[in-house]
Design an enzyme around this catalytic site. Structure first.
Site, PDB file in Angstrom:
ATOM      1  N   CYS A 208       0.889  -1.383   0.027  1.00 44.96           N
ATOM      2  CA  CYS A 208      -0.011   0.087  -0.089  1.00 44.96           C
ATOM      3  C   CYS A 208       0.861   1.285   0.039  1.00 44.96           C
ATOM      4  O   CYS A 208       1.935   1.268   0.482  1.00 44.96           O
ATOM      5  CB  CYS A 208      -0.915   0.120   1.206  1.00 44.96           C
TER       6      CYS A 208
ATOM      7  N   ASP B 258     -12.110  -6.429  21.323  1.00 51.03           N
ATOM      8  CA  ASP B 258     -11.115  -6.436  22.393  1.00 51.03           C
ATOM      9  C   ASP B 258     -12.136  -5.742  23.919  1.00 51.03           C
ATOM     10  O   ASP B 258     -11.944  -6.406  24.828  1.00 51.03           O
ATOM     11  CB  ASP B 258     -10.070  -5.535  22.282  1.00 51.03           C
TER      12      ASP B 258
ATOM     13  N   MET C 111      -7.974   0.273   0.863  1.00 55.23           N
ATOM     14  CA  MET C 111      -7.725  -0.549   1.771  1.00 55.23           C
ATOM     15  C   MET C 111      -7.562   0.270   3.395  1.00 55.23           C
ATOM     16  O   MET C 111      -7.645  -0.293   4.065  1.00 55.23           O
ATOM     17  CB  MET C 111      -6.137  -0.542   1.593  1.00 55.23           C
ATOM     18  N   GLU C 112      -7.554   1.614   3.129  1.00 53.11           N
ATOM     19  CA  GLU C 112      -7.773   2.480   4.237  1.00 53.11           C
ATOM     20  C   GLU C 112      -9.099   2.178   4.978  1.00 53.11           C
ATOM     21  O   GLU C 112      -9.268   2.226   6.201  1.00 53.11           O
ATOM     22  CB  GLU C 112      -7.407   4.161   3.833  1.00 53.11           C
TER      23      GLU C 112
END
Length: 158
Positions: free
Chosen positions: A73, A123, A108-109
């Site tokens: 990237c 999480d 992709m970002e």
């Protein structure tokens, strides 16, 4: 069809986008975090803080780090990143937007932001539900550049 990140010998390489004309490019992505109804009901009292707000910040930060995480990237000057995380039936829906004016796209970002936001929800809530699943990390749409507009035809997450 030839994959752009491989040369004629089959070696992976970074695509040279230096000759491409910069244009406004935008991408939207999503992820779905499947969580039990009991864990969803407990979100407001999470001792770690508001999981949706922490996920929003994590997704924004992740979009800015995409070139450090994914080897081929390009580092991009992001002009906008947005992450929306909301409780829906069965879990948390995450939708992201990334935009730039550059010679290559921001798919992709946007997808990195969605992925990391989903992992952050996991999480923050794993103590409440060991069966959490992250599903449907996908590109929703993109615009700009040589290939122009593209939109996913079906919403699989809801």
């Amino acid at each position: 069809m030839k994959l752009s990140h491989y040369d004629d010998e089959g070696q992976a390489h970074m695509v040279d986008v230096g000759a491409k004309v910069p244009s406004r490019r935008e991408a939207k992505a999503r992820a779905f975090v499947e969580i039990s109804p009991e864990a969803l009901a407990a979100l407001p009292s999470n001792p770690k803080g508001n999981p949706l707000e922490v996920a929003r910040f994590a997704g924004i930060q992740a979009a800015k780090q995409t070139a450090s995480l994914i080897p081929m990237c390009h580092p991009l000057p992001l002009s906008f990143v947005d992450v929306v995380a909301k409780v829906v039936e069965g879990g948390v829906e995450i939708e992201t937007t990334a935009a730039t004016v550059a010679g290559t796209g921001v798919e992709m970002e946007a997808m990195t932001a969605a992925s990391i936001a989903a992992l952050t929800v996991y999480d923050m809530t794993k103590a409440l539900d060991k069966a959490i699943r992250i599903r449907e990390v996908e590109l929703i749409s993109k615009s700009g550049g040589k290939s122009g507009e593209w939109r996913r035809a079906v919403n699989l997450a809801t």
